[in-house]
Design a protein around this motif. Sequence first.
Motif, PDB file in Angstrom:
ATOM      1  N   ASN A 163     103.846  45.846  17.746  1.00 15.44           N
ATOM      2  CA  ASN A 163     103.371  45.923  16.352  1.00 15.44           C
ATOM      3  C   ASN A 163     104.011  44.860  15.467  1.00 15.44           C
ATOM      4  O   ASN A 163     104.457  45.121  14.345  1.00 15.44           O
ATOM      5  N   GLY A 164     104.097  43.645  15.998  1.00 14.25           N
ATOM      6  CA  GLY A 164     104.612  42.512  15.243  1.00 14.25           C
ATOM      7  C   GLY A 164     106.114  42.384  15.210  1.00 14.25           C
ATOM      8  O   GLY A 164     106.645  41.384  14.713  1.00 14.25           O
ATOM      9  N   VAL A 165     106.830  43.378  15.757  1.00 16.40           N
ATOM     10  CA  VAL A 165     108.297  43.334  15.771  1.00 16.40           C
ATOM     11  C   VAL A 165     108.764  42.659  17.070  1.00 16.40           C
ATOM     12  O   VAL A 165     108.432  43.129  18.164  1.00 16.40           O
ATOM     13  N   PRO A 166     109.519  41.558  16.987  1.00 19.42           N
ATOM     14  CA  PRO A 166     110.013  40.886  18.199  1.00 19.42           C
ATOM     15  C   PRO A 166     110.875  41.842  19.024  1.00 19.42           C
ATOM     16  O   PRO A 166     111.696  42.584  18.481  1.00 19.42           O
ATOM     17  N   VAL A 167     110.697  41.801  20.323  1.00 18.82           N
ATOM     18  CA  VAL A 167     111.462  42.684  21.211  1.00 18.82           C
ATOM     19  C   VAL A 167     112.659  41.911  21.757  1.00 18.82           C
ATOM     20  O   VAL A 167     112.498  40.897  22.434  1.00 18.82           O
ATOM     21  N   GLN A 173     115.854  50.021  17.721  1.00 21.78           N
ATOM     22  CA  GLN A 173     115.572  50.262  16.306  1.00 21.78           C
ATOM     23  C   GLN A 173     114.200  50.914  16.166  1.00 21.78           C
ATOM     24  O   GLN A 173     113.262  50.571  16.884  1.00 21.78           O
ATOM     25  N   ASN A 174     114.095  51.841  15.223  1.00 19.80           N
ATOM     26  CA  ASN A 174     112.832  52.546  15.029  1.00 19.80           C
ATOM     27  C   ASN A 174     111.774  51.635  14.413  1.00 19.80           C
ATOM     28  O   ASN A 174     112.075  50.811  13.547  1.00 19.80           O
ATOM     29  N   ILE A 175     110.551  51.798  14.869  1.00 20.90           N
ATOM     30  CA  ILE A 175     109.417  51.173  14.203  1.00 20.90           C
ATOM     31  C   ILE A 175     108.392  52.269  13.937  1.00 20.90           C
ATOM     32  O   ILE A 175     108.343  53.285  14.636  1.00 20.90           O
ATOM     33  N   THR A 176     107.574  52.070  12.921  1.00 23.39           N
ATOM     34  CA  THR A 176     106.561  53.057  12.568  1.00 23.39           C
ATOM     35  C   THR A 176     105.174  52.493  12.859  1.00 23.39           C
ATOM     36  O   THR A 176     104.937  51.293  12.740  1.00 23.39           O
ATOM     37  N   ALA A 177     104.281  53.374  13.234  1.00 27.21           N
ATOM     38  CA  ALA A 177     102.889  53.006  13.471  1.00 27.21           C
ATOM     39  C   ALA A 177     102.027  54.210  13.130  1.00 27.21           C
ATOM     40  O   ALA A 177     102.390  55.342  13.463  1.00 27.21           O
ATOM     41  N   SER A 178     100.915  53.979  12.452  1.00 26.31           N
ATOM     42  CA  SER A 178     100.077  55.093  12.003  1.00 26.31           C
ATOM     43  C   SER A 178      98.935  55.401  12.977  1.00 26.31           C
ATOM     44  O   SER A 178      98.774  56.525  13.432  1.00 26.31           O
ATOM     45  N   ASP A 179      98.139  54.370  13.322  1.00 26.89           N
ATOM     46  CA  ASP A 179      96.990  54.655  14.182  1.00 26.89           C
ATOM     47  C   ASP A 179      96.884  53.756  15.412  1.00 26.89           C
ATOM     48  O   ASP A 179      96.347  54.159  16.429  1.00 26.89           O
ATOM     49  N   MET A 217     109.766  55.683  16.071  1.00 24.95           N
ATOM     50  CA  MET A 217     110.692  55.781  17.196  1.00 24.95           C
ATOM     51  C   MET A 217     111.121  54.393  17.657  1.00 24.95           C
ATOM     52  O   MET A 217     110.492  53.389  17.307  1.00 24.95           O
ATOM     53  N   PRO A 218     112.207  54.324  18.443  1.00 22.78           N
ATOM     54  CA  PRO A 218     112.676  53.027  18.941  1.00 22.78           C
ATOM     55  C   PRO A 218     111.663  52.390  19.895  1.00 22.78           C
ATOM     56  O   PRO A 218     110.900  53.093  20.562  1.00 22.78           O
ATOM     57  N   ILE A 219     111.693  51.069  19.969  1.00 27.23           N
ATOM     58  CA  ILE A 219     110.801  50.347  20.879  1.00 27.23           C
ATOM     59  C   ILE A 219     111.051  50.780  22.327  1.00 27.23           C
ATOM     60  O   ILE A 219     110.109  50.929  23.108  1.00 27.23           O
ATOM     61  N   ALA A 220     112.316  51.003  22.675  1.00 29.51           N
ATOM     62  CA  ALA A 220     112.639  51.419  24.043  1.00 29.51           C
ATOM     63  C   ALA A 220     111.930  52.715  24.398  1.00 29.51           C
ATOM     64  O   ALA A 220     111.415  52.872  25.519  1.00 29.51           O
TER      65      ALA A 220
END
Length: 379
Positions: free
Chosen positions: A232-236, A243-249, A270-273
């Motif tokens: 979702n655009g966050v570099p891994v 680190q937590n990322i949020t996503a709706s749909d 939730m975290p990317i992992a």
Amino acid sequence: MELASHPLVILAAIWLIGYLIFRLFVKKEPTGVKIYPLGFIVRSDKTLKIFDRIAYAAPTLLRIASNLGVVMGFGMMGFAIYILAKNLGTYLFAPAQVGPQNIVIPLVIGVTIRFEHLPYLLIALGIVLVSHEGMHGLIARLEKIKLKSTGLFLFYIFPGGFVEPDEEEFKKASSGVRARVAAGGSFANFIVGIIVVFLMLGIFSPVESGVIVAGVSEDSSLHVNDLIYRVNGVPVNRTTLFQNITASDLLVIETHRGNLTYQLRKPINMPIAQILSGLGVTRIDYYFPMRIAFLNPLAEYSVYRAFYWIQLLAINVAIFNMLPIYFLDGSLLVTALLEKLTKNQKAIKTLNAVLTVVSIALIALNMGFTFKTFGLLQI
């Protein structure tokens, strides 16, 4: 995978069948070749001239290297004993501080090392053995010790090289000469390891640019060797992975083979992992790109892994080989030093036996506590 269908079991069967056929129908081995049920040795005296040419072309450089090797040999010996003793102390007296940095395991293919690392391990092993034995041979010739032969061997899947000095001449040489010859192999390994470390620092970015999928569950839409750049655009990377990322749909996984899009039933935070785990990813490795890209990402990753195993094996073999254990070069180094201090051969043998027992005990206890704490590990 059933044991009988395992590639290494099949290879062993092929070796044995081939050996039996050879003994039944050919019988006589070619000159300089010795064939065994799971391998062969090729000896030659023609390459000895190469050692002489190098030794005579750069005697000063080799002399400096051989003397420096003795000093570094004792340094690596002390470092190895200190690290093993300190590590054991952590297991015994500070168990709460035990972590991955305290793991001590033997490198055994299929047991502690996954088969996926085998090609890189074999490359590293070949380089380590050839450089190790080659330096022994060069210093032996520099010191006028005769070499009987050089050669290559293949035992099952493990390649290597060796240099065979004249045993009587080596025994009659002075303690200083024997020390320089003994320390040469580990010195060469250590230098190879350090060179590869600097190559890695120069060729590859020090910051990872994604993760490589190393293992997946059967129902995962991701594949082994998928390179994941972003979620979702966050570099891994090592920092963002937990680190937590949020996503709706929608959940978008950017990989080297395109974007994978997943429709979410409900919003997540939730975290990317954890997200990757939910998508069936069971293991990952970090991807360090080349500073100047001219290979595809997976080829870059393969080069990085080869370099990683070469430096890991070279440096660790250099240090381990200097432990004062009878069958290692470290014992020859200790013997040479003791002979400078005393002529009492009984005392020398006794001290060597004590050092061997202590060193083996340190290794065994570290491995034992590793197994007790972490169970059977694979890297």
